[in-house]
Design a protein around this motif. Structure first.
Motif, PDB file in Angstrom:
ATOM      1  N   LEU A 177       9.200 -10.165 -13.943  1.00 17.89           N
ATOM      2  CA  LEU A 177       8.789  -8.860 -13.426  1.00 17.89           C
ATOM      3  C   LEU A 177       7.939  -8.163 -14.486  1.00 17.89           C
ATOM      4  O   LEU A 177       8.162  -8.323 -15.683  1.00 17.89           O
ATOM      5  N   PHE A 178       6.959  -7.378 -14.030  1.00 13.50           N
ATOM      6  CA  PHE A 178       6.125  -6.621 -14.962  1.00 13.50           C
ATOM      7  C   PHE A 178       6.816  -5.303 -15.284  1.00 13.50           C
ATOM      8  O   PHE A 178       7.060  -4.486 -14.389  1.00 13.50           O
ATOM      9  N   GLU A 179       7.122  -5.116 -16.571  1.00 14.76           N
ATOM     10  CA  GLU A 179       7.944  -3.983 -16.984  1.00 14.76           C
ATOM     11  C   GLU A 179       7.269  -2.633 -16.735  1.00 14.76           C
ATOM     12  O   GLU A 179       7.940  -1.632 -16.561  1.00 14.76           O
ATOM     13  N   TRP A 180       5.938  -2.612 -16.731  1.00 15.89           N
ATOM     14  CA  TRP A 180       5.227  -1.346 -16.552  1.00 15.89           C
ATOM     15  C   TRP A 180       5.032  -0.975 -15.076  1.00 15.89           C
ATOM     16  O   TRP A 180       4.543   0.106 -14.762  1.00 15.89           O
ATOM     17  N   LEU A 181       5.421  -1.869 -14.183  1.00 16.64           N
ATOM     18  CA  LEU A 181       5.317  -1.590 -12.750  1.00 16.64           C
ATOM     19  C   LEU A 181       6.682  -1.213 -12.183  1.00 16.64           C
ATOM     20  O   LEU A 181       7.718  -1.677 -12.655  1.00 16.64           O
ATOM     21  N   THR A 182       6.679  -0.393 -11.148  1.00 17.97           N
ATOM     22  CA  THR A 182       7.924  -0.060 -10.467  1.00 17.97           C
ATOM     23  C   THR A 182       8.392  -1.259  -9.632  1.00 17.97           C
ATOM     24  O   THR A 182       7.644  -2.221  -9.425  1.00 17.97           O
ATOM     25  N   VAL A 183       9.621  -1.173  -9.147  1.00  9.16           N
ATOM     26  CA  VAL A 183      10.140  -2.219  -8.255  1.00  9.16           C
ATOM     27  C   VAL A 183       9.206  -2.391  -7.065  1.00  9.16           C
ATOM     28  O   VAL A 183       8.866  -3.508  -6.670  1.00  9.16           O
ATOM     29  N   ILE A 225       3.975  -4.340   4.736  1.00  8.81           N
ATOM     30  CA  ILE A 225       4.641  -3.267   3.984  1.00  8.81           C
ATOM     31  C   ILE A 225       5.965  -2.896   4.641  1.00  8.81           C
ATOM     32  O   ILE A 225       6.983  -2.705   3.965  1.00  8.81           O
ATOM     33  N   GLU A 226       5.973  -2.822   5.950  1.00 10.31           N
ATOM     34  CA  GLU A 226       7.209  -2.498   6.670  1.00 10.31           C
ATOM     35  C   GLU A 226       8.258  -3.594   6.472  1.00 10.31           C
ATOM     36  O   GLU A 226       9.451  -3.314   6.342  1.00 10.31           O
ATOM     37  N   ARG A 227       7.814  -4.852   6.425  1.00  8.43           N
ATOM     38  CA  ARG A 227       8.747  -5.958   6.246  1.00  8.43           C
ATOM     39  C   ARG A 227       9.356  -5.931   4.844  1.00  8.43           C
ATOM     40  O   ARG A 227      10.564  -6.136   4.675  1.00  8.43           O
ATOM     41  N   VAL A 228       8.535  -5.654   3.822  1.00 10.10           N
ATOM     42  CA  VAL A 228       9.035  -5.573   2.451  1.00 10.10           C
ATOM     43  C   VAL A 228       9.998  -4.397   2.306  1.00 10.10           C
ATOM     44  O   VAL A 228      11.051  -4.504   1.661  1.00 10.10           O
ATOM     45  N   ASP A 229       9.647  -3.291   2.926  1.00 12.19           N
ATOM     46  CA  ASP A 229      10.519  -2.111   2.897  1.00 12.19           C
ATOM     47  C   ASP A 229      11.881  -2.439   3.514  1.00 12.19           C
ATOM     48  O   ASP A 229      12.930  -2.049   2.997  1.00 12.19           O
ATOM     49  N   ALA A 230      11.843  -3.191   4.617  1.00 13.16           N
ATOM     50  CA  ALA A 230      13.088  -3.585   5.297  1.00 13.16           C
ATOM     51  C   ALA A 230      13.915  -4.532   4.421  1.00 13.16           C
ATOM     52  O   ALA A 230      15.150  -4.444   4.385  1.00 13.16           O
ATOM     53  N   LEU A 231      13.243  -5.445   3.689  1.00 18.75           N
ATOM     54  CA  LEU A 231      13.948  -6.353   2.791  1.00 18.75           C
ATOM     55  C   LEU A 231      14.662  -5.584   1.678  1.00 18.75           C
ATOM     56  O   LEU A 231      15.825  -5.860   1.353  1.00 18.75           O
ATOM     57  N   LEU A 232      13.983  -4.605   1.105  1.00 13.13           N
ATOM     58  CA  LEU A 232      14.596  -3.788   0.053  1.00 13.13           C
ATOM     59  C   LEU A 232      15.795  -3.011   0.587  1.00 13.13           C
ATOM     60  O   LEU A 232      16.824  -2.895  -0.085  1.00 13.13           O
ATOM     61  N   GLU A 233      15.665  -2.512   1.804  1.00 14.12           N
ATOM     62  CA  GLU A 233      16.758  -1.763   2.432  1.00 14.12           C
ATOM     63  C   GLU A 233      17.942  -2.691   2.715  1.00 14.12           C
ATOM     64  O   GLU A 233      19.103  -2.364   2.388  1.00 14.12           O
ATOM     65  N   THR A 234      17.658  -3.831   3.300  1.00  7.52           N
ATOM     66  CA  THR A 234      18.719  -4.777   3.672  1.00  7.52           C
ATOM     67  C   THR A 234      19.503  -5.270   2.466  1.00  7.52           C
ATOM     68  O   THR A 234      20.725  -5.440   2.546  1.00  7.52           O
ATOM     69  N   TYR A 235      18.818  -5.464   1.343  1.00  8.65           N
ATOM     70  CA  TYR A 235      19.472  -6.067   0.185  1.00  8.65           C
ATOM     71  C   TYR A 235      19.747  -5.071  -0.936  1.00  8.65           C
ATOM     72  O   TYR A 235      19.827  -5.421  -2.115  1.00  8.65           O
ATOM     73  N   GLY A 236      19.910  -3.799  -0.540  1.00 13.65           N
ATOM     74  CA  GLY A 236      20.450  -2.784  -1.436  1.00 13.65           C
ATOM     75  C   GLY A 236      19.562  -2.332  -2.567  1.00 13.65           C
ATOM     76  O   GLY A 236      20.056  -1.872  -3.608  1.00 13.65           O
ATOM     77  N   LEU A 237      18.243  -2.419  -2.390  1.00 12.68           N
ATOM     78  CA  LEU A 237      17.334  -2.031  -3.465  1.00 12.68           C
ATOM     79  C   LEU A 237      16.418  -0.873  -3.091  1.00 12.68           C
ATOM     80  O   LEU A 237      15.587  -0.460  -3.897  1.00 12.68           O
ATOM     81  N   SER A 238      16.581  -0.358  -1.898  1.00 12.45           N
ATOM     82  CA  SER A 238      15.667   0.672  -1.406  1.00 12.45           C
ATOM     83  C   SER A 238      15.641   1.904  -2.311  1.00 12.45           C
ATOM     84  O   SER A 238      14.580   2.450  -2.608  1.00 12.45           O
ATOM     85  N   LYS A 239      16.800   2.330  -2.787  1.00 12.77           N
ATOM     86  CA  LYS A 239      16.846   3.548  -3.606  1.00 12.77           C
ATOM     87  C   LYS A 239      16.372   3.314  -5.042  1.00 12.77           C
ATOM     88  O   LYS A 239      16.293   4.251  -5.841  1.00 12.77           O
ATOM     89  N   PHE A 240      16.043   2.053  -5.345  1.00 14.60           N
ATOM     90  CA  PHE A 240      15.531   1.735  -6.682  1.00 14.60           C
ATOM     91  C   PHE A 240      14.028   1.437  -6.658  1.00 14.60           C
ATOM     92  O   PHE A 240      13.490   0.927  -7.637  1.00 14.60           O
ATOM     93  N   LYS A 241      13.364   1.755  -5.556  1.00 13.38           N
ATOM     94  CA  LYS A 241      11.939   1.439  -5.394  1.00 13.38           C
ATOM     95  C   LYS A 241      11.075   1.989  -6.517  1.00 13.38           C
ATOM     96  O   LYS A 241      10.109   1.353  -6.940  1.00 13.38           O
ATOM     97  N   ASN A 242      11.421   3.167  -7.004  1.00  8.25           N
ATOM     98  CA  ASN A 242      10.600   3.824  -8.030  1.00  8.25           C
ATOM     99  C   ASN A 242      11.116   3.602  -9.446  1.00  8.25           C
ATOM    100  O   ASN A 242      10.617   4.195 -10.399  1.00  8.25           O
ATOM    101  N   HIS A 243      12.142   2.752  -9.582  1.00 10.35           N
ATOM    102  CA  HIS A 243      12.646   2.401 -10.906  1.00 10.35           C
ATOM    103  C   HIS A 243      11.785   1.303 -11.519  1.00 10.35           C
ATOM    104  O   HIS A 243      11.081   0.576 -10.822  1.00 10.35           O
ATOM    105  N   HIS A 244      11.888   1.191 -12.837  1.00 12.54           N
ATOM    106  CA  HIS A 244      11.217   0.099 -13.538  1.00 12.54           C
ATOM    107  C   HIS A 244      12.235  -1.001 -13.852  1.00 12.54           C
ATOM    108  O   HIS A 244      13.444  -0.733 -13.900  1.00 12.54           O
TER     109      HIS A 244
END
Length: 255
Positions: free
Chosen positions: A87-93, A112-131
């Motif tokens: 993962l690139f450390e300077w980019l967000t999730v 984009i909608e499919r990736v968003d759904a994957l993040l939601e399904t696998y518990g990463l949606s709220k970490f989208k803006n984390h590094h």
């Protein structure tokens, strides 16, 4: 028809000192949605075999066919997970998981909608803006897998994807990755040196001999109880039987 057909694969490396034979006459097929592990002694050529099957490396002889076509003409059908998450450390999730789509210029509303759904399904949606530095090792591996799934590959190649994690994290992430692969109905081929890891995830295990590697044994894995997670498989009586069988095979490889 098999999804993948590996025929008469051999690989020789050449140097000033001469020729080194890494793989010798490897043959097997892979069915759709099958999870296969490639197991063998250290240095036997497991990763070399994975790189050839995935089209990253050309064999000295033999062929790899995806639905009867050369795998190199179907590289868009494959995804690859390495030992490290890269993962690139300077980019967000969010930016990390979209990276492949951006490189391939496939940023569409649907993707984009499919990736968003994957993040939601696998518990990463709220970490989208984390590094990445703000995530645990297990979460980073999930992000790496979703980045791979964003391109919607049919086959996933996993090169010891849990080896960089501590033991407890390995068990948890192994469960996570297994569930995601099954839920997304992907075919997976994993290289590992860990017998327990292979038994806990696989439908079939291919055991390689010492170099030059040949297929020494193919073992089909079946448990009486259905729909077990990798962690749950480790508790079943069949697990020890498979482990003892494979241990003997690998022990003989080292003689």
């Amino acid at each position: 028809m098999s999804l993948l057909k590996i025929s008469d694969l051999s690989m020789n490396y050449h140097s000033i000192k001469g020729e080194t034979k890494a793989l010798n006459n490897i043959n097997f097929e892979v069915d759709n949605e099958e999870f296969i592990s490639i197991l063998g002694p250290s240095g036997c050529g497991k990763s070399t075999l994975l790189n050839i099957i995935s089209g990253l490396l050309s064999p000295s002889s033999g062929s790899v066919l995806y639905k009867n076509e050369d795998i190199k003409n179907n590289l868009n059908k494959i995804g690859y997970m390495f030992q490290k998450d890269h993962l690139f450390e300077w980019l967000t999730v969010w930016d990390n998981v979209l990276l492949g789509l951006k490189i391939k210029k496939q940023i569409t509303k649907e993707n984009i909608e499919r990736v968003d759904a994957l993040l939601e399904t696998y518990g990463l949606s709220k970490f989208k803006n984390h590094h990445p530095s703000e995530l645990s090792g297990g979460m980073r591996q999930r992000v790496a897998l979703i980045r791979t799934l964003a391109l919607d590959p049919e086959i996933l190649f996993l090169d010891e994807p849990f080896s960089a994690l501590d033991y407890q994290s390995r068990l948890l992430v192994c469960d996570d990755v297994f569930k995601i692969i099954k839920k997304e109905k992907k075919t997976a081929i994993m290289v590992t040196h860990d017998i327990a890891e292979a038994i806990s995830t696989s439908k079939r295990i291919i055991v390689l001999s010492q170099r030059p590697a040949q297929i020494k044994k193919e073992l089909y894995i079946s448990f009486t109880k259905e729909n077990l997670t990798p962690f749950d498989r480790r508790k079943e009586p069949e697990f020890k039987e498979y482990f003892d069988d494979l241990w003997k095979e690998l022990d003989q490889c080292n003689e």
